[in-house]
Motif scaffolding. Structure first.
Motif, mmCIF file in Angstrom:
data_model
loop_
_atom_site.group_PDB
_atom_site.id
_atom_site.type_symbol
_atom_site.label_atom_id
_atom_site.label_comp_id
_atom_site.label_asym_id
_atom_site.label_seq_id
_atom_site.Cartn_x
_atom_site.Cartn_y
_atom_site.Cartn_z
ATOM 1 N N TRP A 58 -8.654 -2.230 2.508
ATOM 2 C CA TRP A 58 -7.999 -0.948 2.799
ATOM 3 C C TRP A 58 -8.405 0.109 1.774
ATOM 4 O O TRP A 58 -8.707 1.259 2.128
ATOM 5 C CB TRP A 58 -6.486 -1.136 2.802
ATOM 6 C CG TRP A 58 -5.693 0.128 2.847
ATOM 7 C CD1 TRP A 58 -5.396 0.877 3.941
ATOM 8 C CD2 TRP A 58 -5.071 0.800 1.737
ATOM 9 N NE1 TRP A 58 -4.629 1.969 3.595
ATOM 10 C CE2 TRP A 58 -4.413 1.936 2.239
ATOM 11 C CE3 TRP A 58 -5.011 0.522 0.367
ATOM 12 C CZ2 TRP A 58 -3.712 2.823 1.423
ATOM 13 C CZ3 TRP A 58 -4.305 1.394 -0.458
ATOM 14 C CH2 TRP A 58 -3.670 2.530 0.077
ATOM 15 N N SER B 21 -3.744 3.221 8.795
ATOM 16 C CA SER B 21 -4.302 2.131 7.989
ATOM 17 C C SER B 21 -5.803 2.000 8.198
ATOM 18 O O SER B 21 -6.557 1.743 7.249
ATOM 19 C CB SER B 21 -3.602 0.816 8.336
ATOM 20 O OG SER B 21 -4.155 -0.251 7.596
ATOM 21 N N VAL C 84 -9.943 9.817 1.152
ATOM 22 C CA VAL C 84 -8.503 10.043 1.130
ATOM 23 C C VAL C 84 -8.005 10.055 -0.307
ATOM 24 O O VAL C 84 -8.373 9.189 -1.109
ATOM 25 C CB VAL C 84 -7.756 8.952 1.922
ATOM 26 C CG1 VAL C 84 -6.247 9.219 1.925
ATOM 27 C CG2 VAL C 84 -8.279 8.879 3.347
ATOM 28 N N ASN D 169 -13.446 7.251 3.240
ATOM 29 C CA ASN D 169 -12.971 8.405 4.013
ATOM 30 C C ASN D 169 -12.495 9.563 3.132
ATOM 31 O O ASN D 169 -12.024 10.575 3.653
ATOM 32 C CB ASN D 169 -11.846 7.976 4.955
ATOM 33 C CG ASN D 169 -12.352 7.115 6.103
ATOM 34 O OD1 ASN D 169 -13.249 7.515 6.847
ATOM 35 N ND2 ASN D 169 -11.788 5.927 6.260
ATOM 36 N N GLY E 88 -7.618 4.087 5.952
ATOM 37 C CA GLY E 88 -7.361 3.895 4.526
ATOM 38 C C GLY E 88 -6.157 4.679 4.037
ATOM 39 O O GLY E 88 -6.021 4.928 2.843
ATOM 40 N N LYS E 89 -5.288 5.051 4.965
ATOM 41 C CA LYS E 89 -4.090 5.794 4.588
ATOM 42 C C LYS E 89 -2.884 4.861 4.548
ATOM 43 O O LYS E 89 -2.867 3.810 5.189
ATOM 44 C CB LYS E 89 -3.825 6.926 5.578
ATOM 45 C CG LYS E 89 -4.897 8.017 5.571
ATOM 46 C CD LYS E 89 -4.546 9.125 6.557
ATOM 47 C CE LYS E 89 -5.575 10.237 6.519
ATOM 48 N NZ LYS E 89 -5.238 11.337 7.475
ATOM 49 N N GLU F 146 -6.665 8.526 -5.031
ATOM 50 C CA GLU F 146 -7.395 7.267 -5.041
ATOM 51 C C GLU F 146 -6.466 6.127 -5.450
ATOM 52 O O GLU F 146 -5.595 6.291 -6.298
ATOM 53 C CB GLU F 146 -8.563 7.360 -6.025
ATOM 54 C CG GLU F 146 -9.439 6.130 -6.083
ATOM 55 C CD GLU F 146 -10.584 6.281 -7.062
ATOM 56 O OE1 GLU F 146 -11.251 5.265 -7.350
ATOM 57 O OE2 GLU F 146 -10.808 7.410 -7.541
ATOM 58 N N ARG G 283 0.875 4.131 -3.025
ATOM 59 C CA ARG G 283 0.630 5.544 -2.744
ATOM 60 C C ARG G 283 1.764 6.414 -3.267
ATOM 61 O O ARG G 283 1.537 7.456 -3.885
ATOM 62 C CB ARG G 283 0.445 5.741 -1.237
ATOM 63 C CG ARG G 283 -0.086 7.131 -0.865
ATOM 64 C CD ARG G 283 1.026 8.126 -0.641
ATOM 65 N NE ARG G 283 0.511 9.459 -0.355
ATOM 66 C CZ ARG G 283 1.272 10.538 -0.251
ATOM 67 N NH1 ARG G 283 2.595 10.431 -0.420
ATOM 68 N NH2 ARG G 283 0.749 11.713 0.000
ATOM 69 N N ARG H 42 0.827 -1.212 0.000
ATOM 70 C CA ARG H 42 0.000 0.000 0.000
ATOM 71 C C ARG H 42 0.860 1.260 0.000
ATOM 72 O O ARG H 42 0.536 2.245 -0.667
ATOM 73 C CB ARG H 42 -0.937 -0.028 1.210
ATOM 74 C CG ARG H 42 -1.876 -1.227 1.201
ATOM 75 C CD ARG H 42 -2.960 -1.111 2.245
ATOM 76 N NE ARG H 42 -2.462 -1.136 3.601
ATOM 77 C CZ ARG H 42 -2.646 -2.135 4.454
ATOM 78 N NH1 ARG H 42 -3.275 -3.238 4.051
ATOM 79 N NH2 ARG H 42 -2.205 -2.063 5.689
ATOM 80 N N GLU I 271 1.414 8.550 5.295
ATOM 81 C CA GLU I 271 0.337 9.537 5.428
ATOM 82 C C GLU I 271 -0.159 9.655 6.869
ATOM 83 O O GLU I 271 -1.295 10.054 7.106
ATOM 84 C CB GLU I 271 -0.837 9.153 4.513
ATOM 85 C CG GLU I 271 -0.495 9.125 3.029
ATOM 86 C CD GLU I 271 -1.639 8.617 2.168
ATOM 87 O OE1 GLU I 271 -1.970 9.288 1.175
ATOM 88 O OE2 GLU I 271 -2.200 7.538 2.473
ATOM 89 N N ARG J 91 -11.797 1.425 2.553
ATOM 90 C CA ARG J 91 -11.791 2.408 3.644
ATOM 91 C C ARG J 91 -11.257 3.751 3.149
ATOM 92 O O ARG J 91 -11.751 4.816 3.548
ATOM 93 C CB ARG J 91 -10.946 1.910 4.813
ATOM 94 C CG ARG J 91 -11.460 0.649 5.484
ATOM 95 C CD ARG J 91 -10.781 0.405 6.829
ATOM 96 N NE ARG J 91 -9.338 0.251 6.746
ATOM 97 C CZ ARG J 91 -8.718 -0.898 6.516
ATOM 98 N NH1 ARG J 91 -9.414 -1.999 6.293
ATOM 99 N NH2 ARG J 91 -7.389 -0.957 6.505
ATOM 100 N N ARG J 92 -10.269 3.702 2.294
ATOM 101 C CA ARG J 92 -9.676 4.927 1.750
ATOM 102 C C ARG J 92 -10.722 5.719 0.952
ATOM 103 O O ARG J 92 -10.847 6.930 1.114
ATOM 104 C CB ARG J 92 -8.490 4.570 0.854
ATOM 105 C CG ARG J 92 -7.660 5.767 0.392
ATOM 106 C CD ARG J 92 -6.468 5.320 -0.445
ATOM 107 N NE ARG J 92 -5.642 6.450 -0.844
ATOM 108 C CZ ARG J 92 -4.640 6.952 -0.147
ATOM 109 N NH1 ARG J 92 -4.310 6.403 1.016
ATOM 110 N NH2 ARG J 92 -3.941 7.991 -0.587
#
Length: 217
Positions: free
Chosen positions: A49, A179, A58, A56, A182-183, A61, A25, A21, A187, A52-53
């Motif tokens: 994950w 996490s 974040v 939220n 979703g980060k 994408e 990113r 992840r 981050e 969730r990202r």
């Protein structure tokens, strides 16, 4: 050309999906179209994950998809600049398929012999099956902050004949909290933790660039 990175491990819980992840990113932040192929169809850690990202809000994408086989995951590779293959938590036939398909294989490990030894055993098994040791790199995860322990772990891996990437990911509840939102681990709310993880990510990128240059030469 698609850069393919394989995240593999001999045992679960060492940080493989966390590493996948983070790299996704950093690739996307660097302007590369990137996809994580989540090959653990039971847990689908990366897929959940990504959900969730998105929930939220974040950004950027992340594109994550679950695949039952490495072959199917690779069919989508030409559409992306980078493909990250996140394997199952234990070594299997799939691990070898990932290794053969990857430009770089990253094995995350902790500092203790209980983590280091299985990782080295996995690396040795890949080499015996024809994988070049130049394609294998270890990433230090769940470190304690002890310079002595960190140096000893790095020496253990170096003496086994493997590259150890710069940077490390220490034990911190902030990484888990990130996490949950979703980060990625670059981050978090703490710059020091982000910088430490970013150093590891940059080391992966540098190693990939080095391998690509050798292929061209």
């Amino acid at each position: 050309m698609t850069y393919t990175i394989g995240m593999v491990s001999q045992k679960g819980g060492v940080g493989k999906s966390t590493l996948a992840r983070m790299m996704a990113r950093e690739f996307v932040a660097g302007g590369l179209t990137t996809k994580i192929a989540d090959l653990d169809t039971q847990q689908q850690t990366c897929a959940h994950w990504a959900g969730r990202r998105a929930e939220n809000g974040v950004t950027p994408e992340m594109q994550v998809q679950s695949f039952a086989s490495v072959k199917t995951a690779l069919e989508d590779a030409p559409r992306f600049d980078a493909l990250i293959l996140d394997g199952k938590p234990n070594a299997s036939e799939q691990t070898m398929e990932i290794a053969k398909a990857s430009d770089l294989i990253v094995i995350p490990t902790g500092q203790t012999i209980d983590d280091l030894h299985p990782g080295v055993v996995l690396a040795h098994s890949l080499r015996k099956k024809g994988i070049s040791p130049e394609k294998i790199a270890f990433a230090m995860f769940k470190t304690t902050g002890s310079e002595r322990e960190n140096a000893a772990a790095r020496q253990y891996l170096a003496e086994a004949g493997y590259l150890v990437l710069d940077g490390e990911v220490s034990v911190s509840t902030a990484y888990g909290s990130a996490s949950d939102m979703g980060k990625a681990i670059t981050e978090t709310s703490f710059r020091t933790l982000n910088d430490r993880a970013a150093r590891l990510a940059q080391s992966v990128i540098d190693k990939m660039a080095e391998l690509q240059e050798r292929q061209v030469a």
